[in-house]
Design a protein around this motif. Structure first.
Motif, PDB file in Angstrom:
ATOM      1  N   ILE A 138       0.857  -1.187   0.000  1.00  0.00           N
ATOM      2  CA  ILE A 138       0.000   0.000   0.000  1.00  0.00           C
ATOM      3  C   ILE A 138       0.890   1.233   0.000  1.00  0.00           C
ATOM      4  CG2 ILE A 138      -1.811   1.225   1.260  1.00  0.00           C
ATOM      5  CD1 ILE A 138      -2.528  -1.564   2.470  1.00  0.00           C
ATOM      6  N   ALA A 139       0.688   2.091  -0.979  1.00  0.00           N
ATOM      7  CA  ALA A 139       1.611   3.202  -1.211  1.00  0.00           C
ATOM      8  C   ALA A 139       1.472   4.323  -0.192  1.00  0.00           C
ATOM      9  CB  ALA A 139       1.406   3.754  -2.623  1.00  0.00           C
ATOM     10  N   ASP A 140       0.243   4.725   0.097  1.00  0.00           N
ATOM     11  CA  ASP A 140       0.063   5.892   0.964  1.00  0.00           C
ATOM     12  C   ASP A 140      -1.278   5.803   1.684  1.00  0.00           C
ATOM     13  OD1 ASP A 140      -1.867   6.602  -0.952  1.00  0.00           O
ATOM     14  OD2 ASP A 140      -0.412   7.806  -2.081  1.00  0.00           O
ATOM     15  N   ALA A 141      -1.547   6.838   2.507  1.00  0.00           N
ATOM     16  CA  ALA A 141      -2.756   6.843   3.328  1.00  0.00           C
ATOM     17  C   ALA A 141      -4.025   6.891   2.481  1.00  0.00           C
ATOM     18  CB  ALA A 141      -2.722   8.012   4.303  1.00  0.00           C
ATOM     19  N   ASP A 142      -3.978   7.594   1.340  1.00  0.00           N
ATOM     20  CA  ASP A 142      -5.156   7.666   0.472  1.00  0.00           C
ATOM     21  C   ASP A 142      -5.529   6.278  -0.054  1.00  0.00           C
ATOM     22  OD1 ASP A 142      -5.434  10.383   0.788  1.00  0.00           O
ATOM     23  OD2 ASP A 142      -4.216  10.888  -0.957  1.00  0.00           O
ATOM     24  N   GLU A 143      -4.506   5.518  -0.457  1.00  0.00           N
ATOM     25  CA  GLU A 143      -4.769   4.173  -0.943  1.00  0.00           C
ATOM     26  C   GLU A 143      -5.268   3.283   0.190  1.00  0.00           C
ATOM     27  OE1 GLU A 143      -2.718   0.524  -3.495  1.00  0.00           O
ATOM     28  OE2 GLU A 143      -1.471   2.196  -2.794  1.00  0.00           O
ATOM     29  N   ALA A 144      -4.730   3.499   1.406  1.00  0.00           N
ATOM     30  CA  ALA A 144      -5.176   2.723   2.562  1.00  0.00           C
ATOM     31  C   ALA A 144      -6.659   2.951   2.830  1.00  0.00           C
ATOM     32  CB  ALA A 144      -4.348   3.094   3.787  1.00  0.00           C
ATOM     33  N   GLU A 179      -4.991   7.806   9.869  1.00  0.00           N
ATOM     34  CA  GLU A 179      -4.068   7.942  11.007  1.00  0.00           C
ATOM     35  C   GLU A 179      -3.377   6.616  11.312  1.00  0.00           C
ATOM     36  OE1 GLU A 179      -6.245   9.346  14.331  1.00  0.00           O
ATOM     37  OE2 GLU A 179      -6.304  11.441  13.661  1.00  0.00           O
ATOM     38  N   GLY A 180      -4.143   5.532  11.274  1.00  0.00           N
ATOM     39  CA  GLY A 180      -3.584   4.220  11.594  1.00  0.00           C
ATOM     40  C   GLY A 180      -2.531   3.784  10.614  1.00  0.00           C
ATOM     41  N   PHE A 181      -2.733   4.094   9.339  1.00  0.00           N
ATOM     42  CA  PHE A 181      -1.746   3.727   8.326  1.00  0.00           C
ATOM     43  C   PHE A 181      -0.409   4.397   8.627  1.00  0.00           C
ATOM     44  CE2 PHE A 181       0.518   4.785   4.411  1.00  0.00           C
ATOM     45  CZ  PHE A 181       0.707   3.520   3.868  1.00  0.00           C
ATOM     46  N   GLN A 182      -0.443   5.698   8.921  1.00  0.00           N
ATOM     47  CA  GLN A 182       0.816   6.412   9.154  1.00  0.00           C
ATOM     48  C   GLN A 182       1.490   5.963  10.444  1.00  0.00           C
ATOM     49  OE1 GLN A 182       2.076   8.500   6.698  1.00  0.00           O
ATOM     50  NE2 GLN A 182       3.886   8.063   7.946  1.00  0.00           N
ATOM     51  N   SER A 183       0.711   5.773  11.499  1.00  0.00           N
ATOM     52  CA  SER A 183       1.308   5.324  12.763  1.00  0.00           C
ATOM     53  C   SER A 183       1.880   3.911  12.633  1.00  0.00           C
ATOM     54  CB  SER A 183       0.266   5.358  13.886  1.00  0.00           C
ATOM     55  OG  SER A 183      -0.047   6.680  14.248  1.00  0.00           O
ATOM     56  N   ASP A 194      11.303  -2.144   8.457  1.00  0.00           N
ATOM     57  CA  ASP A 194      10.511  -2.550   7.300  1.00  0.00           C
ATOM     58  C   ASP A 194       9.135  -1.918   7.465  1.00  0.00           C
ATOM     59  OD1 ASP A 194       8.928  -3.808   5.406  1.00  0.00           O
ATOM     60  OD2 ASP A 194       9.775  -5.799   5.743  1.00  0.00           O
ATOM     61  N   ASP A 195       8.823  -0.942   6.587  1.00  0.00           N
ATOM     62  CA  ASP A 195       7.579  -0.188   6.791  1.00  0.00           C
ATOM     63  C   ASP A 195       6.426  -0.636   5.886  1.00  0.00           C
ATOM     64  OD1 ASP A 195       8.361   0.757   4.340  1.00  0.00           O
ATOM     65  OD2 ASP A 195       8.297   2.883   4.884  1.00  0.00           O
ATOM     66  N   ARG A 196       6.510  -1.845   5.334  1.00  0.00           N
ATOM     67  CA  ARG A 196       5.420  -2.337   4.493  1.00  0.00           C
ATOM     68  C   ARG A 196       4.171  -2.621   5.334  1.00  0.00           C
ATOM     69  NH1 ARG A 196       7.450  -7.484   1.920  1.00  0.00           N
ATOM     70  NH2 ARG A 196       8.493  -7.609   3.941  1.00  0.00           N
ATOM     71  N   ILE A 197       3.017  -2.258   4.761  1.00  0.00           N
ATOM     72  CA  ILE A 197       1.748  -2.358   5.475  1.00  0.00           C
ATOM     73  C   ILE A 197       0.739  -3.129   4.625  1.00  0.00           C
ATOM     74  CG2 ILE A 197      -0.197  -1.021   6.419  1.00  0.00           C
ATOM     75  CD1 ILE A 197       2.391  -0.763   8.034  1.00  0.00           C
ATOM     76  N   PHE A 198      -0.091  -3.953   5.275  1.00  0.00           N
ATOM     77  CA  PHE A 198      -1.218  -4.555   4.575  1.00  0.00           C
ATOM     78  C   PHE A 198      -2.472  -4.393   5.428  1.00  0.00           C
ATOM     79  CE2 PHE A 198       0.168  -8.011   7.241  1.00  0.00           C
ATOM     80  CZ  PHE A 198      -0.968  -8.748   7.530  1.00  0.00           C
TER      81      PHE A 198
END
Length: 665
Positions: A138-144, A179-183, A194-198
């Motif tokens: 996931i690239a950024d908060a908007d995509e999240a 907010e959760g995506f960035q935190s 490693d900052d990859r998020i799913f």
């Protein structure tokens, strides 16, 4: 067998590995940062190597520094514990290149199952039921936010390389997803590099149940039954037990066999854990596989008699498992309580400082009961802001769940810990909670039962009256001591009053006491309480027997009484003569200072950001500032509408507890 192993970790898990290595006759090497120079694991190991500054990303998770320590000491194998480098494929590869054994799974299994995104894809390909979600990057908060809407709220935002509750957030709307995506991304980067998020669907009302697996390099893969880990706070396990009070034998077998099949499919060896969520109909869904030893492994050891660390070492040395699936029976019940340096009265925020008193209950291993305490601290030691806030893992075992819970109640009440905020009162309160006692728990237990945080337990009248009677008997002992010290006792005999009034938790209870050489009988609230104890004034722990039932209380002195702590309650108990009781009713109560117009720092930490400016109008729930402590980001929000009058702290500032961040008009 190895002659020397290095433990690439710290704290209680390093101490735990050292104990087993010592039992096996294997020498151990500890590594330590500046902050851990005097740590318990350093004291216990045969050798210790300094590896850098306090921050983990400058010491414990720097592969080159661990490799240097291996070369310096000639260690033949490395146990990674959990966290840090335990699920790092590059670390396993570096060890293999150096000809050093990794006491864990092969790098290929870590790569396949250690990454949450990859593991879910493999599980799906293997026909394992998985939770709906988006497994891509996931690239950024908007995509999240976009993905969260497609999946449907609520969603779980998770770090791909995460563990231990770090880098995880639940979002119920777009704002929380952003907010959760960035935190999560920030925590993942600082904790794991490693900052990859799913993102996946958050299943409501689930139970978190995991299967312990163990595999060797000779084709044997076994499961050591399950652990229930549903008591969680902020996605961090707090209380675990084995077995689960929810599973039946058929479900247990199905989950165990599926876990083994998954492990075998990726060529897994060593100890590992396959985690599932289980719904009310006992349908289970794969969550992830932890390719390492779990924090909660002691409860499995207590019900199976298998030392998992020993088996990990033997498997790494090429040995075949010496037992079969049919040998692994469930014996009794085990409970684990995680003792954290966090203040339950401040919404469980981290606490740091020196342990001015640290006296765990005595460890025992008897046919009908066991008490075990895995710890990495000692009295006089310091809890640092740089690492996980866990202090100890207190475990009890008994033939039945009810008896194991009762053993845990007593062990928690006996655990003396002073100098920092800690969650002992909360753990004690959970042990008495009707939902926990019944076994009807889910991962939402804490959020549902303590929605406004923890403010202390309320004792029922029966227990409260037992405490009052105990305080009355203790007061008699204190009265005799005071008479002796003052010289008012002639020939060690003095008639101490028999009629008293016990003020406790808003109740005023008349009491009479009759003593003899063996103990005392207190009549209170229409009941007689026979009390025996060897407690003496000044002792911080009182062990009493009241009508044949044990009662343990932490004791502090108050004018005219005691501060008594037990079962999650913190009580001011006064034992007055009748005249003193009448006069006490006339005393005014002290009113606490008004802090409603201040935003106070709830814990020692660093200001990551301030989200408002002086003069801004703020609304209830609006984010005001973010504080980081012990690798966790905490967003502070407005409790009501208001206007910011003054900002006292900027990003980068290090603050103490209750230091003022901003003021409101």
């Amino acid at each position: 067998m190895f002659r020397k192993i290095l433990i690439a970790n710290r704290g209680e898990i390093a101490c735990r590995v050292i104990k087993t290595a010592r039992k096996m006759g294997i020498a151990t090497v500890a590594v330590y940062s500046d902050a851990d120079r005097n740590a318990l694991h350093v004291r216990m190991a045969d050798e210790a190597v300094h590896i850098g500054p306090a921050p983990a990303n400058q010491s414990y998770i720097v592969i080159d520094k661990i490799m240097d320590a291996i070369r310096q000491t000639g260690a033949e194998a490395v146990h990674p514990g959990y966290g840090f480098l335990s699920e790092n494929m590059k670390f396993a590869e570096a060890l293999a290149a150096e000809g050093v054994a990794f006491i864990g799974p092969p790098a290929s299994a870590i790569e396949a199952m250690g990454d949450k995104i990859t593991s879910k894809k493999l599980a799906a390909e293997a026909g394992v039921s998985t939770v709906p979600g988006y497994m891509g990057l996931i690239a950024d908060a908007d995509e999240a936010v976009k993905i969260s809407n497609e999946i449907g709220y609520p969603v779980m935002i998770k770090a791909s390389a995460g563990g231990g509750g770090k880098g995880m957030r639940i979002a119920w709307n777009d704002e929380e997803a952003r907010e959760g995506f960035q935190s999560s991304k920030n925590e993942a980067a600082s904790s794991f590099g490693d900052d990859r998020i799913f993102i996946e669907k958050f299943v409501t009302q689930p139970r978190h149940i995991e299967i312990q697996v163990l595999a060797d390099s000779h084709g044997n893969t076994l499961y050591l039954h399950e652990r229930e880990c549903s008591i969680q706070r902020r996605n961090q396990k707090v209380i675990e037990e084995a077995p689960s009070p929810f599973l039946d034998e058929a479900t247990r077998k199905a989950m165990g066999e599926q876990a083994c099949a998954l492990a075998a499919a990726v060529g897994y060896t060593s100890a590992g854990t396959v985690e599932f969520i289980v719904d009310g109909s006992r349908n289970f869904y794969f969550l992830e596989m932890n390719t390492r030893l779990q924090v909660e492994h002691p409860v499995t050891e207590l019900i199976t008699g298998v030392d998992l660390v020993e088996q990990m070492i033997r498997v790494a040395a090429g040995e075949e498992l010496a037992f079969k699936q049919s040998d692994l029976k469930i014996n009794g019940w085990a409970i684990e309580s995680r003792l954290y340096a966090e203040d339950p009265y401040r919404n469980f925020l981290p606490s740091i400082g020196r342990l001015t008193r640290y006296r765990p209950p005595e460890e025992v291993a008897e046919p009908a009961r066991a008490v075990r305490n895995d710890t990495g601290v000692y009295e006089g030691g310091e809890i640092s802001m740089y690492y996980d806030p866990m202090i100890a893992k207190l475990c009890t075992w008994a033939p039945t769940r009810a008896k194991a819970v009762e053993e845990m109640r007593l062990a928690l009440d006996e655990f003396e810990l002073e100098g920092i905020g800690h969650n002992l009162p909360f753990l004690s309160a959970v042990m008495d909670h009707p939902r926990f006692v019944s076994g009807e728990i889910t991962t939402a237990f804490i959020a549902e039962e303590y929605p406004d945080g923890f403010e202390g337990a309320q004792l029922g009248d029966d227990l409260l009256h037992r405490v009052a009677a105990g305080a009355c008997a203790m007061n008699r002992v204190a009265e005799i001591r005071r008479a002796r010290v003052s010289g008012r006792m002639d020939n060690h005999e003095r008639v101490v009053g028999t009629e008293w009034v016990v003020n406790i938790d808003g109740q005023s209870l008349p009491a009479t006491i009759a003593a003899d050489r063996e103990g005392a009988t207190v009549t209170l609230a229409g009941q007689e309480f026979r009390i025996t104890s060897d407690w003496k004034p000044g002792q911080p722990l009182a062990r009493l027997s009241i009508n044949g039932t044990p009662l343990v209380m932490k004791v502090g002195k108050l004018p005219g009484g005691f501060r008594l702590r037990l079962r999650g309650a913190d009580l001011k108990v006064h034992v007055f003569s009748k005249r003193q009781a009448r006069l006490a009713q006339l005393m005014p109560e002290k009113v606490p200072a008004d802090t409603s117009k201040l935003l106070l720092c709830p814990m020692p930490g660093m200001v990551v950001s301030v989200a408002v400016q002086e003069g801004d109008e703020v609304y209830e729930g609006q984010a005001l500032a973010t504080i980081e402590a012990m690798k966790m980001e905490n967003i502070l929000r407005a409790e009501r509408k208001g206007k910011v009058a003054k900002i006292n702290a900027a990003a980068g500032a290090s603050l103490a507890v209750d230091e003022v961040i901003m003021e409101f008009e």
